[in-house]
Design a protein around this motif. Structure first.
Motif, mmCIF file in Angstrom:
data_model
loop_
_atom_site.group_PDB
_atom_site.id
_atom_site.type_symbol
_atom_site.label_atom_id
_atom_site.label_comp_id
_atom_site.label_asym_id
_atom_site.label_seq_id
_atom_site.Cartn_x
_atom_site.Cartn_y
_atom_site.Cartn_z
ATOM 1 N N VAL A 211 0.830 -1.210 0.000
ATOM 2 C CA VAL A 211 0.000 0.000 0.000
ATOM 3 C C VAL A 211 0.862 1.255 0.000
ATOM 4 O O VAL A 211 0.534 2.246 -0.661
ATOM 5 C CB VAL A 211 -0.964 -0.010 1.214
ATOM 6 N N ASN A 212 1.974 1.226 0.710
ATOM 7 C CA ASN A 212 2.861 2.400 0.731
ATOM 8 C C ASN A 212 3.448 2.693 -0.641
ATOM 9 O O ASN A 212 3.671 3.857 -0.994
ATOM 10 C CB ASN A 212 3.991 2.203 1.749
ATOM 11 N N THR A 213 3.705 1.639 -1.416
ATOM 12 C CA THR A 213 4.306 1.841 -2.741
ATOM 13 C C THR A 213 3.329 2.469 -3.735
ATOM 14 O O THR A 213 3.746 2.952 -4.784
ATOM 15 C CB THR A 213 4.808 0.502 -3.317
ATOM 16 N N LEU A 214 2.027 2.475 -3.402
ATOM 17 C CA LEU A 214 1.041 3.105 -4.300
ATOM 18 C C LEU A 214 1.250 4.614 -4.389
ATOM 19 O O LEU A 214 1.026 5.223 -5.425
ATOM 20 C CB LEU A 214 -0.386 2.802 -3.809
ATOM 21 N N GLY A 215 1.655 5.217 -3.269
ATOM 22 C CA GLY A 215 1.972 6.649 -3.248
ATOM 23 C C GLY A 215 0.799 7.567 -3.513
ATOM 24 O O GLY A 215 0.980 8.668 -4.043
ATOM 25 N N ILE A 216 -0.433 7.132 -3.173
ATOM 26 C CA ILE A 216 -1.611 7.955 -3.476
ATOM 27 C C ILE A 216 -2.258 8.552 -2.227
ATOM 28 O O ILE A 216 -3.232 9.289 -2.330
ATOM 29 C CB ILE A 216 -2.663 7.136 -4.257
ATOM 30 N N PHE A 217 -1.714 8.234 -1.071
ATOM 31 C CA PHE A 217 -2.315 8.728 0.172
ATOM 32 C C PHE A 217 -1.471 9.877 0.723
ATOM 33 O O PHE A 217 -0.713 9.721 1.681
ATOM 34 C CB PHE A 217 -2.448 7.590 1.185
ATOM 35 N N ASP A 218 -1.586 11.037 0.081
ATOM 36 C CA ASP A 218 -0.710 12.164 0.378
ATOM 37 C C ASP A 218 -1.008 12.836 1.715
ATOM 38 O O ASP A 218 -0.198 13.605 2.218
ATOM 39 C CB ASP A 218 -0.784 13.210 -0.744
ATOM 40 N N ARG A 219 -2.150 12.567 2.318
ATOM 41 C CA ARG A 219 -2.507 13.208 3.586
ATOM 42 C C ARG A 219 -2.276 12.287 4.787
ATOM 43 O O ARG A 219 -2.443 12.707 5.923
ATOM 44 C CB ARG A 219 -3.988 13.647 3.587
ATOM 45 N N LEU A 220 -1.905 11.048 4.544
ATOM 46 C CA LEU A 220 -1.730 10.087 5.633
ATOM 47 C C LEU A 220 -0.250 9.868 5.941
ATOM 48 O O LEU A 220 0.566 9.714 5.023
ATOM 49 C CB LEU A 220 -2.365 8.745 5.272
ATOM 50 N N THR A 221 0.075 9.854 7.225
ATOM 51 C CA THR A 221 1.451 9.541 7.632
ATOM 52 C C THR A 221 1.642 8.022 7.595
ATOM 53 O O THR A 221 0.670 7.249 7.534
ATOM 54 C CB THR A 221 1.731 10.045 9.054
ATOM 55 N N GLU A 222 2.893 7.585 7.653
ATOM 56 C CA GLU A 222 3.182 6.146 7.647
ATOM 57 C C GLU A 222 2.542 5.465 8.850
ATOM 58 O O GLU A 222 2.030 4.349 8.745
ATOM 59 C CB GLU A 222 4.697 5.915 7.641
ATOM 60 N N ASN A 223 2.562 6.133 10.003
ATOM 61 C CA ASN A 223 1.968 5.566 11.214
ATOM 62 C C ASN A 223 0.454 5.415 11.074
ATOM 63 O O ASN A 223 -0.125 4.406 11.481
ATOM 64 C CB ASN A 223 2.288 6.433 12.437
ATOM 65 N N GLU A 224 -0.204 6.433 10.505
ATOM 66 C CA GLU A 224 -1.654 6.371 10.312
ATOM 67 C C GLU A 224 -2.029 5.237 9.373
ATOM 68 O O GLU A 224 -3.002 4.514 9.606
ATOM 69 C CB GLU A 224 -2.169 7.712 9.767
ATOM 70 N N LEU A 225 -1.259 5.091 8.301
ATOM 71 C CA LEU A 225 -1.530 4.046 7.323
ATOM 72 C C LEU A 225 -1.319 2.662 7.936
ATOM 73 O O LEU A 225 -2.115 1.741 7.724
ATOM 74 C CB LEU A 225 -0.620 4.231 6.113
ATOM 75 N N GLU A 226 -0.248 2.534 8.716
ATOM 76 C CA GLU A 226 0.036 1.244 9.352
ATOM 77 C C GLU A 226 -1.058 0.873 10.350
ATOM 78 O O GLU A 226 -1.510 -0.277 10.399
ATOM 79 C CB GLU A 226 1.391 1.282 10.060
ATOM 80 N N ASN A 227 -1.508 1.828 11.165
ATOM 81 C CA ASN A 227 -2.571 1.563 12.140
ATOM 82 C C ASN A 227 -3.871 1.143 11.446
ATOM 83 O O ASN A 227 -4.562 0.229 11.892
ATOM 84 C CB ASN A 227 -2.823 2.805 13.003
ATOM 85 N N LEU A 228 -4.185 1.824 10.339
ATOM 86 C CA LEU A 228 -5.393 1.488 9.579
ATOM 87 C C LEU A 228 -5.297 0.057 9.032
ATOM 88 O O LEU A 228 -6.268 -0.710 9.087
ATOM 89 C CB LEU A 228 -5.578 2.489 8.437
ATOM 90 N N ILE A 229 -4.136 -0.284 8.513
ATOM 91 C CA ILE A 229 -3.943 -1.622 7.933
ATOM 92 C C ILE A 229 -4.099 -2.702 8.999
ATOM 93 O O ILE A 229 -4.797 -3.701 8.802
ATOM 94 C CB ILE A 229 -2.547 -1.721 7.265
ATOM 95 N N ARG A 230 -3.452 -2.512 10.149
ATOM 96 C CA ARG A 230 -3.498 -3.541 11.198
ATOM 97 C C ARG A 230 -4.919 -3.701 11.749
ATOM 98 O O ARG A 230 -5.350 -4.819 12.037
ATOM 99 C CB ARG A 230 -2.514 -3.199 12.312
ATOM 100 N N LYS A 231 -5.667 -2.600 11.900
ATOM 101 C CA LYS A 231 -7.048 -2.692 12.377
ATOM 102 C C LYS A 231 -7.931 -3.428 11.363
ATOM 103 O O LYS A 231 -8.799 -4.211 11.730
ATOM 104 C CB LYS A 231 -7.604 -1.283 12.632
ATOM 105 N N THR A 232 -7.691 -3.160 10.086
ATOM 106 C CA THR A 232 -8.480 -3.810 9.039
ATOM 107 C C THR A 232 -8.187 -5.310 8.988
ATOM 108 O O THR A 232 -9.101 -6.130 8.877
ATOM 109 C CB THR A 232 -8.186 -3.176 7.661
ATOM 110 N N VAL A 233 -6.909 -5.666 9.068
ATOM 111 C CA VAL A 233 -6.509 -7.082 9.029
ATOM 112 C C VAL A 233 -7.147 -7.857 10.180
ATOM 113 O O VAL A 233 -7.587 -8.996 10.019
ATOM 114 C CB VAL A 233 -4.969 -7.212 9.076
ATOM 115 N N ASP A 234 -7.217 -7.233 11.358
ATOM 116 C CA ASP A 234 -7.785 -7.903 12.538
ATOM 117 C C ASP A 234 -9.268 -8.245 12.364
ATOM 118 O O ASP A 234 -9.781 -9.128 13.046
ATOM 119 C CB ASP A 234 -7.605 -7.023 13.782
ATOM 120 N N LYS A 235 -9.962 -7.540 11.466
ATOM 121 C CA LYS A 235 -11.392 -7.775 11.252
ATOM 122 C C LYS A 235 -11.660 -8.930 10.283
ATOM 123 O O LYS A 235 -12.782 -9.391 10.148
ATOM 124 C CB LYS A 235 -12.062 -6.500 10.740
ATOM 125 N N PHE A 236 -10.606 -9.377 9.597
ATOM 126 C CA PHE A 236 -10.752 -10.481 8.649
ATOM 127 C C PHE A 236 -10.288 -11.793 9.275
ATOM 128 O O PHE A 236 -9.568 -11.801 10.273
ATOM 129 C CB PHE A 236 -9.928 -10.204 7.383
#
Length: 562
Positions: free
Chosen positions: A461-486
């Motif tokens: 997801v980081n390599t996509l480079g399209i989330f210009d308003r999100l920090t690396e920490n915000e993106l990582e937290n979002l990913i881990r929360k999403t993974v936990d729901k699956f």
């Protein structure tokens, strides 16, 4: 020296200080130590260190061109081995013990800063003596560690993975109700320049801090002042000011290529640990042992916490068996090749227990098998991939296979001179067994799978480079929360789609909030507000200016002219 000759630095997380209760009394009442993560257990190291590529049975039915890309996921494969646990334990120790004499609440901390500041005003030729005289009454608690091993064994990958388990920057604002304005750099990793030049190493240090903090120390100390000893003094000051927990210097075998005296550079490491108490981790190939044996003092300081000699895995060892059994599971071919004892030995002969060679050979063998009718790994395919695709390293592999000492010595990166090795690190069979036991535990396995999915998604997801308003920490937290729901066995691409969807929503939400704030700040006819409107409506600024009466219609104005 051009800037592009400085290797990009490894970057970690930035956190606000959260102080934790310490189990050891000597670590209490020290903000630099209390802000660190708790001392990692073996279970936590296993969870955080492991990285397996994502593989789904349905993917094996995909077109060959797609599976060619899937096979490349194996490059992300990281298998924890006993060496990794040993290094983490030593790293954890030297970081914390290095802070014992650099407590920002202790008066000696400010004494150090004052001494370093005063010494900078002394004449160049008198600085070293003045520094030694003034600092001798302040005891150093810093240790250092040397990791010496064959090229490609995974030294750099291991130390980077372990460093990333810690935040890199911790910002302190308040401690126990009292103001404490400090920026703490927990770790800093730089590479020794290829030419072994001391000035270049100093500049790499300044550049690394500039990249992290947005400062201009390279310009201030690296270019305007080209005297190496002065740059070394500024390095010492910055290391103390920012409370650097550990300085990792990779590729130290390049010191052999130095035009300057390599003893001078190692002397700097000794000064760094003796006077300021900055722990150092020196990483290099066996060529670096030539440097350490020149002087007993340097050898002792370069390995006060122990010299880890990281050799290749031996045939039929528990370490090799565990590694190859895990790696062998990641096959994207229609027909899976079983890993027999005979195949293990054959594959070992082709890679000689070198981690990176084994991983790359496994990738290349699958790529070749993918283009055959049977789509199955065979000895012939492995042998062909080794000889043709890895032909550049065949002389080294052959020398190791035949244990030819004369031939091995021609390739200094892989040579092992038994006379130079003062401490041989041995694999812990007991620990290897414990790793196997953990990996088989169902609860641990589920946690491992979720973490592995999250790690791969973070990269993708980081390599996509399209989330210009999100920090690396915000993106990582979002990913881990999403993974936990699956579920742990849910389709990777399904989870990835959901992550991208949520990330886009959060990114747009933050963008709208920023625009709203900006609009509230500007008056209706403020030019900045007009610019924001043009961006939102996707119109040229000229059109909006014209619409608001800032620009007159040129035709109408022309007709009005008498």
């Amino acid at each position: 020296m051009e800037k592009n000759k400085i290797t990009p630095i490894l970057k970690g997380k930035i956190e606000m200080a959260e102080y934790k209760q310490q189990d050891l009394i000597e670590y209490t009442d020290n903000p630099f130590i209390e802000a660190l993560p708790p001392i990692f257990s073996e279970d936590e190291i296993l969870d955080q260190f492991t990285r397996y590529p994502i593989i789904d049975d349905i993917e094996k039915t995909k077109n060959r061109n797609l599976r060619h890309h899937m096979i490349k996921r194996i490059k992300n494969f990281i298998q924890p081995l006993p060496d990794h646990f040993t290094i983490e334990g030593k790293l954890s120790t030297i970081i914390r013990r290095g802070y014992l004499a650099r407590n920002p609440l202790d008066k000696t901390y400010f004494e150090r800063l004052k001494i370093l500041n005063d010494v900078q005003s002394v004449k160049q030729e008198e600085r070293e003596g003045a520094l030694n005289r003034n600092m001798e009454h302040i005891r150093s608690t810093a240790d250092s560690l040397s990791i010496i091993g064959i090229s490609g064994i995974g030294k750099t990958t291991a130390i980077e993975r372990l460093l990333l388990m810690y935040p890199q920057i911790i910002k302190h604002e308040e401690y126990n109700g009292n103001p404490l304005s400090r920026t703490q750099i927990v770790w800093l990793k730089i590479d020794c320049p290829y030419d072994g030049n001391l000035a270049t190493l100093c500049k790499s240090f300044f550049k690394a801090i500039d990249d992290l903090l947005g400062t201009r120390y390279l310009e201030k100390y690296g270019y305007l002042n080209r005297i190496t000893s002065s740059m070394m003094l500024h390095m010492t000051s910055l290391a103390s000011i920012y409370g650097i927990g550990v300085l990792v210097i990779d590729e130290i075998q390049h010191l052999i290529n130095a035009k300057n005296d390599s003893d001078e550079m190692l002397n700097f490491f000794v000064t760094l640990t003796n006077t300021v108490g900055i722990p150092t981790v020196l990483i290099g190939t066996f060529k670096a042992l030539k440097i350490f044996k020149r002087d007993f003092r340097q050898a002792r300081r370069a390995g006060s916490e122990g010299n880890i000699i990281w050799d290749r895995m031996t045939k039929n060892s528990d370490e090799w068996n565990f590694f190859i059994e895990t790696l062998w599971e990641f096959q994207w071919l229609k027909n899976k090749t079983e890993l027999t004892h005979e195949m293990k030995e054959f594959f070992y002969d082709e890679c000689q227990g070198i981690t990176s060679v084994a991983v790359n050979l496994f990738i290349l063998a699958q790529e070749r098998a993918l283009n055959t009718d049977k789509e199955k790994i065979t000895k012939q395919i492995i042998n062909k991939a080794s000889k043709e695709d890895l032909h550049m390293i065949q002389p080294m592999i052959k020398a190791l296979r035949n244990n030819n000492r004369n031939q091995i010595m021609k390739y200094e990166d892989i040579s092992i001179n038994l006379d130079d090795i003062t401490f041989k690190h041995k694999n812990s069979l007991q620990l290897a067994g414990k790793i196997k036991e953990m990996a088989k535990n169902e609860e641990k396995l589920f946690k491992l799978k979720r973490n592995n999915t999250a790690e791969n998604l973070i990269i993708d997801v980081n390599t996509l480079g399209i989330f210009d308003r999100l920090t690396e920490n915000e993106l990582e937290n979002l990913i881990r929360k999403t993974v936990d729901k699956f579920g742990v066995d849910d389709d990777y691409n399904l989870i990835k789609s959901e992550v991208i969807k949520k990330a886009l929503q959060l990114n747009d939400k933050k963008k709208e909030t920023e625009n709203k704030v900006n609009n509230e700040l500007y008056e209706d006819k403020d030019l900045r507000n007009i610019y924001e409107i043009s961006q939102k409506k996707k119109l040229h600024v000229y059109e909006i200016l014209k619409e608001n009466g800032y620009i007159k219609n040129p035709v109408e104005e022309f007709l009005k002219v008498e």
